[in-house]
Design an enzyme around this catalytic site. Structure first.
Site, PDB file in Angstrom:
ATOM      1  N   GLU A 149       0.826  -1.210   0.000  1.00  0.00           N
ATOM      2  CA  GLU A 149       0.000   0.000   0.000  1.00  0.00           C
ATOM      3  C   GLU A 149       0.862   1.263   0.000  1.00  0.00           C
ATOM      4  OE1 GLU A 149      -4.100  -1.127   2.194  1.00  0.00           O
ATOM      5  OE2 GLU A 149      -2.358  -1.141   3.515  1.00  0.00           O
ATOM      6  N   GLU A 174      -6.805  -7.065  -1.584  1.00  0.00           N
ATOM      7  CA  GLU A 174      -7.438  -7.060  -0.272  1.00  0.00           C
ATOM      8  C   GLU A 174      -8.906  -6.677  -0.446  1.00  0.00           C
ATOM      9  OE1 GLU A 174      -5.527  -4.790   2.767  1.00  0.00           O
ATOM     10  OE2 GLU A 174      -3.561  -5.722   2.461  1.00  0.00           O
TER      11      GLU A 174
END
Length: 662
Positions: free
Chosen positions: A200, A280
């Site tokens: 991320e 995710e």
């Protein structure tokens, strides 16, 4: 041939015939004819060893599950129709002290859960492919996002950048880590089909700025130098950050819990020649102290969004599919732009996932299994769902022994007790062979004459929660709810004051005991300045700055707790004020079963089961019970030790169900 042998022969033939009619396993299907290539990201489709594949993956963290249950949880995941799993790798557990590495054979707090290699091999035995996410930053609601606290001993370090000090340590760590798994890649006959570059990274700092791609290239190059040949990828929320955290030419994937259309449409704009994947798909959500348990997506929205993912011909990784538990002091925290600014995560990582913290099936599990069966065009052998592990409410156990705060402090090894000129963050203490203090509580001690009524002030902020003791006596009150955040003892107030009353005449011992409640795991660069303890400003008493202090680390390491001596008999009906260590022993016979320890009658502290730190407790919730998996018990004599900050209860009360307050 005798009649018996004839019957056995016929049964054997029938068994072989039946076996031949079974569909192939995932590995049989994708390795038939030999392994010639790994996972490829082709336009609109993944391909593994020359065959199209849709990845149905689930997140499970080996370090959040006792190893005796690794196979159990993985088999439950495979039974849902998953063909892959993913796992993060926590740097702070694998290199707890600079240059000292532990992959399961160490003598550290959590060595028993660190055999990554064994976990990956079990995943393959359970017919699951693996996406490996080594970080070095992993977020994961994990302490400091997985970064080791000793990095903070470098005053100007810039973590998650191409800062040479940081990347030098990353390289040293990765050289050790990747050597553990390089031969477990799919193209070498192992389980790993893909490896993630950082984590991320587009969300690190301002969303609209290009990040340090030299750093990402460094991670990529280190993988290659260490023999990683499988598909490399990054993950972010592209509708929010675009491609700011990616490397040109490498697969980008998406993270979200709603509006899959926006994320996938943006990915298609950014990389029209690549397949889509939700790296995710947030199946639930995490909890923090003083909050409420929500579980994230309800089953209806979970089902709706998963159906949308499949309508895009996309692959999916459920985060989390099985959350497990955040053992010890390893919970992370989040910074937010409004009061109270800092949210410390609870020890349960149930996450509202398809498999609960204790591995139980939920409605989301059933939805997942049903929708994967409808979407998956490749028929492979899927095992039956394993039966649930039984839970038990063991009979209540009387607390039998205790140690006072003074007795505990007196058993801290002298080589850990240091003299400091003024307040100093725990990481900077000159202990643990130059690694400082990582976790637990730090005592800042000064001997002085206190007036009968004295005004204590801590300049700056407390990191994160403080108690005040005089001559070993607790002076601060047990927090009763979120209103406590408006007063002394928490990170929320700058330059907070506390009135000390009732000090005995003469020389007093003043202790300010500060607990690290978890370093932040998500946010921009400023959020990763994560020193803990007291360091922003001095301690004042009646306006006079205290100097020449003693710093005492109360690390509460398991080996130390198991070596404590001088236990005193606990008297029932006695109000025993903390900080205090309490102990109970009890006999258990086979079969040992999972249970939950109901801490609703207690205050705040930590639970140790046969020396293993299962996590924190705090009566304000939302987590009220601590999950104890059966493998932590043993046949015969068992021990539970409680470190309580405020007021001890008399009994250990067990439950056969978890209590997470909504």
């Amino acid at each position: 041939m005798t009649g018996v042998n004839f019957i056995l022969g016929i049964l054997s033939l029938l068994f072989l015939h039946a076996k031949c009619q079974l569909p192939p396993t995932v590995y049989q299907y994708y390795t038939e004819g030999g392994i010639n290539s790994g996972l490829e990201a082709l336009p609109g489709q993944f391909r593994l060893n020359g065959k199209d594949i849709t990845l149905y993956s689930g997140s499970i963290h080996y370090f959040r599950v006792v190893p005796e249950y690794w196979r159990d949880r993985l088999r439950r995941m495979r039974a849902a129709g998953l063909n892959a799993i993913d796992t993060y790798v926590p740097w702070n557990l694998h290199e707890p002290r600079k240059g000292e590495f532990d992959f399961g054979a160490g003598n550290n707090e959590f060595s028993k859960v660190l055999n990554l290699r064994e976990f990956l091999q079990i995943a393959q035995e359970e017919d699951l492919l693996v996406i490996l996410r080594p970080g070095p930053y992993i977020c994961s609601e994990w302490e400091f996002g997985g970064l080791p606290s000793w990095l903070l001993r470098y005053p100007d370090i810039k973590v998650r950048t191409s800062d040479l000090v940081f990347t030098g340590h990353v390289k040293t760590y990765f050289d050790q880590l990747l050597a553990q798994v390089v031969d477990l890649q799919f193209t070498k006959g192992g389980s790993i089909i893909a490896v993630q570059i950082e984590n991320e990274y587009g969300s690190f700092g301002n969303f609209d700025e290009i990040k340090d791609r030299e750093y990402l290239a460094f991670i990529r190059d280190n993988y290659v130098e260490n023999g990683i040949e499988e598909l490399l990828l990054t993950c972010d929320s592209p509708a929010l950050v675009g491609d700011t955290g990616s490397l040109p030419g490498y697969l980008m994937t998406a993270n979200f819990d709603n509006n899959p259309e926006a994320q996938f449409d943006r990915l298609l704009e950014l990389q029209p020649d690549k397949p889509l994947m939700a790296m995710e798909f947030w199946a639930g959500w995490f909890d923090y102290w003083f909050g409420t348990h929500t579980g994230g997506l309800n089953p209806e929205n979970f089902s709706k969004h998963l159906s949308t993912i499949f309508s895009y011909n996309a692959s999916v990784n459920f985060y989390m599919f099985h959350g497990g538990s955040t053992f010890g002091f390893m919970n992370g925290a989040n910074k937010i732009p409004v009061f109270p600014s800092y949210l410390s995560d609870v020890s349960s990582y149930d996450y509202g996932a398809p498999l609960s913290e204790a591995g139980d099936y939920t409605e989301k599990y059933n939805v997942t299994k049903e929708l994967i069966a409808l979407d998956n065009e490749v028929q492979t052998f899927t095992p039956e769902q394993p039966p649930l592990n039984p839970k038990i409410a063991y009979p209540a156990v009387q607390i039998q022994e205790y140690l006072t705060y003074v007795q505990l402090i007196n058993q801290i090894p002298l080589d850990l007790v240091t003299e400091i000129q003024t307040v100093t963050n725990m990481e900077a203490l000159d202990i643990n062979n130059g690694n400082g203090q990582s976790y637990g509580l730090t005592v800042y001690r000064k001997k002085l004459d206190l007036a009968p009524t004295a005004e204590l002030q801590i300049v700056g902020h407390i990191r994160d929660v403080a108690m005040v003791l005089v001559d070993g006596e607790q002076k601060t009150q047990k927090p009763q709810g979120s209103g406590a955040l408006l007063g002394f003892g928490f990170w929320t107030i700058s330059n907070s004051t506390f009135t000390i009353e009732g000090a005995a005449a003469g020389l007093n011992t003043l202790d300010v005991v500060v607990e690290n409640w978890g370093r932040v795991n998500f946010g921009g660069p400023a959020y990763f300045e994560q020193q803990k303890g007291l360091f922003e400003g001095p301690i004042l008493v009646d306006g006079v700055e205290l100097s020449d202090l003693t710093a005492i680390p109360l690390e509460l390491k398991s080996n130390w707790i198991q070596g404590l001596t001088g236990w005193q008999a606990f008297e029932a009906d006695r109000n025993l004020t903390g900080p205090v260590m309490l102990r109970a022993t009890f006999e258990l016979a086979e079969p040992l079963q999972d249970t939950f320890l109901d801490m609703s009658a207690w205050g705040r502290g930590s639970v140790f089961v046969n020396g293993f730190h299962v996590g924190r407790f705090f009566h304000v919730g939302p987590q009220i019970t601590n999950y104890i998996p059966a493998p932590l018990f043993k046949q015969g004599l068992n021990e539970i030790v409680i470190f309580e900050h405020y007021l001890a209860a008399e009994l250990l009360v067990f439950s056969d169900v978890p209590i997470l307050r909504g």
